[in-house]
Design a protein around this motif. Structure first.
Motif, PDB file in Angstrom:
ATOM      1  N   SER A 270      31.913  12.253  19.210  1.00 59.88           N
ATOM      2  CA  SER A 270      31.460  11.223  20.075  1.00 59.88           C
ATOM      3  C   SER A 270      30.976  11.661  21.526  1.00 59.88           C
ATOM      4  CB  SER A 270      32.806  10.033  20.331  1.00 59.88           C
ATOM      5  OG  SER A 270      32.233   9.111  21.023  1.00 59.88           O
ATOM      6  N   LEU A 271      31.713  12.495  21.938  1.00 56.59           N
ATOM      7  CA  LEU A 271      31.512  13.144  23.262  1.00 56.59           C
ATOM      8  C   LEU A 271      29.944  13.757  23.399  1.00 56.59           C
ATOM      9  CD1 LEU A 271      32.102  13.525  26.106  1.00 56.59           C
ATOM     10  CD2 LEU A 271      33.341  15.678  25.543  1.00 56.59           C
ATOM     11  N   ARG A 272      30.013  14.865  22.297  1.00 54.68           N
ATOM     12  CA  ARG A 272      28.633  15.398  21.903  1.00 54.68           C
ATOM     13  C   ARG A 272      27.601  14.471  21.708  1.00 54.68           C
ATOM     14  NH1 ARG A 272      25.066  16.389  18.417  1.00 54.68           N
ATOM     15  NH2 ARG A 272      26.298  15.365  16.731  1.00 54.68           N
ATOM     16  N   GLN A 273      27.675  13.232  21.007  1.00 51.26           N
ATOM     17  CA  GLN A 273      26.581  12.375  20.831  1.00 51.26           C
ATOM     18  C   GLN A 273      26.177  11.443  22.187  1.00 51.26           C
ATOM     19  OE1 GLN A 273      27.977   9.775  17.879  1.00 51.26           O
ATOM     20  NE2 GLN A 273      27.250  11.321  16.196  1.00 51.26           N
ATOM     21  N   GLN A 274      27.180  11.231  22.955  1.00 53.48           N
ATOM     22  CA  GLN A 274      27.099  10.577  24.146  1.00 53.48           C
ATOM     23  C   GLN A 274      26.262  11.616  25.406  1.00 53.48           C
ATOM     24  OE1 GLN A 274      30.983   9.448  25.536  1.00 53.48           O
ATOM     25  NE2 GLN A 274      31.061   7.483  23.938  1.00 53.48           N
ATOM     26  N   THR A 275      26.671  12.789  25.007  1.00 50.94           N
ATOM     27  CA  THR A 275      26.061  13.912  26.136  1.00 50.94           C
ATOM     28  C   THR A 275      24.618  13.937  25.676  1.00 50.94           C
ATOM     29  OG1 THR A 275      28.318  14.943  26.378  1.00 50.94           O
ATOM     30  CG2 THR A 275      26.108  16.108  26.845  1.00 50.94           C
ATOM     31  N   GLU A 276      24.430  13.796  24.503  1.00 46.53           N
ATOM     32  CA  GLU A 276      22.850  14.059  24.145  1.00 46.53           C
ATOM     33  C   GLU A 276      22.085  12.910  24.537  1.00 46.53           C
ATOM     34  OE1 GLU A 276      22.660  14.805  19.884  1.00 46.53           O
ATOM     35  OE2 GLU A 276      23.363  16.713  20.165  1.00 46.53           O
ATOM     36  N   LEU A 277      22.576  11.752  24.527  1.00 41.86           N
ATOM     37  CA  LEU A 277      21.911  10.725  24.684  1.00 41.86           C
ATOM     38  C   LEU A 277      21.757  10.499  26.366  1.00 41.86           C
ATOM     39  CD1 LEU A 277      23.694   7.653  22.452  1.00 41.86           C
ATOM     40  CD2 LEU A 277      21.259   8.604  22.409  1.00 41.86           C
ATOM     41  N   MET A 278      22.657  10.867  26.980  1.00 37.51           N
ATOM     42  CA  MET A 278      22.486  10.952  28.464  1.00 37.51           C
ATOM     43  C   MET A 278      21.598  11.872  29.092  1.00 37.51           C
ATOM     44  SD  MET A 278      26.584  10.562  29.551  1.00 37.51           S
ATOM     45  CE  MET A 278      26.587  11.361  31.160  1.00 37.51           C
ATOM     46  N   VAL A 279      21.459  13.149  28.256  1.00 40.94           N
ATOM     47  CA  VAL A 279      20.507  14.120  28.536  1.00 40.94           C
ATOM     48  C   VAL A 279      19.308  13.848  28.317  1.00 40.94           C
ATOM     49  CG1 VAL A 279      19.582  16.409  28.172  1.00 40.94           C
ATOM     50  CG2 VAL A 279      22.205  16.066  28.564  1.00 40.94           C
ATOM     51  N   GLU A 280      18.843  13.208  27.282  1.00 41.27           N
ATOM     52  CA  GLU A 280      17.733  12.577  26.560  1.00 41.27           C
ATOM     53  C   GLU A 280      17.151  11.611  27.833  1.00 41.27           C
ATOM     54  OE1 GLU A 280      14.028  12.609  24.777  1.00 41.27           O
ATOM     55  OE2 GLU A 280      15.752  13.751  24.210  1.00 41.27           O
ATOM     56  N   ALA A 281      18.108  10.753  28.071  1.00 37.21           N
ATOM     57  CA  ALA A 281      17.620   9.527  28.978  1.00 37.21           C
ATOM     58  C   ALA A 281      17.277  10.117  30.442  1.00 37.21           C
ATOM     59  CB  ALA A 281      18.999   8.646  29.219  1.00 37.21           C
ATOM     60  N   ALA A 282      17.984  10.934  30.741  1.00 42.77           N
ATOM     61  CA  ALA A 282      17.861  11.832  32.173  1.00 42.77           C
ATOM     62  C   ALA A 282      16.510  12.632  32.167  1.00 42.77           C
ATOM     63  CB  ALA A 282      18.859  13.074  32.519  1.00 42.77           C
ATOM     64  N   LEU A 283      16.156  13.162  30.876  1.00 40.40           N
ATOM     65  CA  LEU A 283      14.837  13.814  30.961  1.00 40.40           C
ATOM     66  C   LEU A 283      13.630  12.778  30.581  1.00 40.40           C
ATOM     67  CD1 LEU A 283      15.722  16.432  28.280  1.00 40.40           C
ATOM     68  CD2 LEU A 283      15.199  16.705  30.637  1.00 40.40           C
ATOM     69  N   GLN A 284      13.912  11.592  30.045  1.00 39.48           N
ATOM     70  CA  GLN A 284      12.807  10.523  30.306  1.00 39.48           C
ATOM     71  C   GLN A 284      12.814  10.143  31.643  1.00 39.48           C
ATOM     72  OE1 GLN A 284      14.021   7.804  27.242  1.00 39.48           O
ATOM     73  NE2 GLN A 284      13.517   9.007  25.221  1.00 39.48           N
ATOM     74  N   ARG A 285      13.608   9.889  32.243  1.00 42.61           N
ATOM     75  CA  ARG A 285      13.577   9.277  33.804  1.00 42.61           C
ATOM     76  C   ARG A 285      12.872  10.600  34.536  1.00 42.61           C
ATOM     77  NH1 ARG A 285      18.766   7.584  32.947  1.00 42.61           N
ATOM     78  NH2 ARG A 285      19.581   9.457  34.002  1.00 42.61           N
ATOM     79  N   MET A 286      13.073  11.879  34.225  1.00 40.97           N
ATOM     80  CA  MET A 286      12.268  12.901  34.907  1.00 40.97           C
ATOM     81  C   MET A 286      10.784  12.926  34.817  1.00 40.97           C
ATOM     82  SD  MET A 286      15.517  15.670  34.972  1.00 40.97           S
ATOM     83  CE  MET A 286      14.770  16.704  35.517  1.00 40.97           C
ATOM     84  N   GLN A 287      10.522  12.458  33.634  1.00 40.61           N
ATOM     85  CA  GLN A 287       9.198  12.420  33.214  1.00 40.61           C
ATOM     86  C   GLN A 287       8.556  13.602  32.931  1.00 40.61           C
ATOM     87  OE1 GLN A 287       6.641   9.842  35.648  1.00 40.61           O
ATOM     88  NE2 GLN A 287       7.959   8.062  34.947  1.00 40.61           N
ATOM     89  N   LEU A 288       9.494  14.707  32.215  1.00 41.25           N
ATOM     90  CA  LEU A 288       9.115  15.856  31.940  1.00 41.25           C
ATOM     91  C   LEU A 288       8.398  16.113  30.485  1.00 41.25           C
ATOM     92  CD1 LEU A 288      12.653  17.657  32.698  1.00 41.25           C
ATOM     93  CD2 LEU A 288      10.403  17.684  34.281  1.00 41.25           C
ATOM     94  N   ALA A 289       7.366  16.890  30.470  1.00 42.56           N
ATOM     95  CA  ALA A 289       6.669  16.943  29.310  1.00 42.56           C
ATOM     96  C   ALA A 289       7.598  17.758  28.104  1.00 42.56           C
ATOM     97  CB  ALA A 289       5.449  17.945  29.412  1.00 42.56           C
ATOM     98  N   LYS A 290       7.403  17.279  27.183  1.00 41.97           N
ATOM     99  CA  LYS A 290       8.224  18.121  25.907  1.00 41.97           C
ATOM    100  C   LYS A 290       7.418  19.092  25.484  1.00 41.97           C
ATOM    101  CE  LYS A 290      10.189  13.651  24.195  1.00 41.97           C
ATOM    102  NZ  LYS A 290      10.283  12.636  22.953  1.00 41.97           N
ATOM    103  N   LEU A 291       8.287  20.172  24.685  1.00 45.79           N
ATOM    104  CA  LEU A 291       7.569  21.078  24.160  1.00 45.79           C
ATOM    105  C   LEU A 291       6.589  20.959  23.460  1.00 45.79           C
ATOM    106  CD1 LEU A 291       7.487  24.135  23.981  1.00 45.79           C
ATOM    107  CD2 LEU A 291       9.043  23.860  21.886  1.00 45.79           C
ATOM    108  N   SER A 292       6.498  19.762  22.404  1.00 44.34           N
ATOM    109  CA  SER A 292       5.276  19.356  21.666  1.00 44.34           C
ATOM    110  C   SER A 292       4.035  18.855  22.415  1.00 44.34           C
ATOM    111  CB  SER A 292       5.737  18.263  20.503  1.00 44.34           C
ATOM    112  OG  SER A 292       6.291  17.094  21.380  1.00 44.34           O
ATOM    113  N   ASP A 293       4.330  18.213  23.460  1.00 50.80           N
ATOM    114  CA  ASP A 293       3.374  17.882  24.346  1.00 50.80           C
ATOM    115  C   ASP A 293       2.659  19.209  25.015  1.00 50.80           C
ATOM    116  OD1 ASP A 293       3.805  15.168  24.057  1.00 50.80           O
ATOM    117  OD2 ASP A 293       5.283  15.090  26.014  1.00 50.80           O
TER     118      ASP A 293
END
Length: 103
Positions: free
Chosen positions: A58-81
């Motif tokens: 559960s902690l791992r999943q929550q951490t992944e969600l928080m990191v993903e949300a933070a990256l989206q807020r930072m508007q960083l380009a993804k590797l695929s982009d």
């Protein structure tokens, strides 16, 4: 008594931080002082390990969600982009080179 001890452990320690060694040590101590039978101790160990694994997941999943949300807020380009843009740049360079060669 067993359920009370289990609830106290869950409350007293973060289940995600329980290690196999700490769980075993705690169970042995309860058996040693006569608070639990061998069978209850084994069940407690299994329950605590299961709860610790669930909490870690559960902690791992929550951490992944928080990191993903933070990256989206930072508007960083993804590797695929970046890879897509590199491909487009390579194509444009080829086209530009072809145009230069025609002149």
């Amino acid at each position: 008594m067993f359920e009370l001890i289990k609830k106290a452990v869950y409350t007293g320690m973060g289940a995600a931080s329980l290690t196999k060694e700490k769980i075993d040590e705690f169970s042995r101590e309860l058996i040693k002082v006569g608070k639990l039978s061998e069978q209850e101790g084994e069940k407690l160990v299994n329950d605590l390990r299961k709860k610790a694994d669930e909490s870690k997941e559960s902690l791992r999943q929550q951490t992944e969600l928080m990191v993903e949300a933070a990256l989206q807020r930072m508007q960083l380009a993804k590797l695929s982009d970046v890879e897509r843009l590199e491909g487009e740049i390579a194509e444009l360079r080829k086209e530009l080179e072809a145009l230069k060669n025609k002149e």
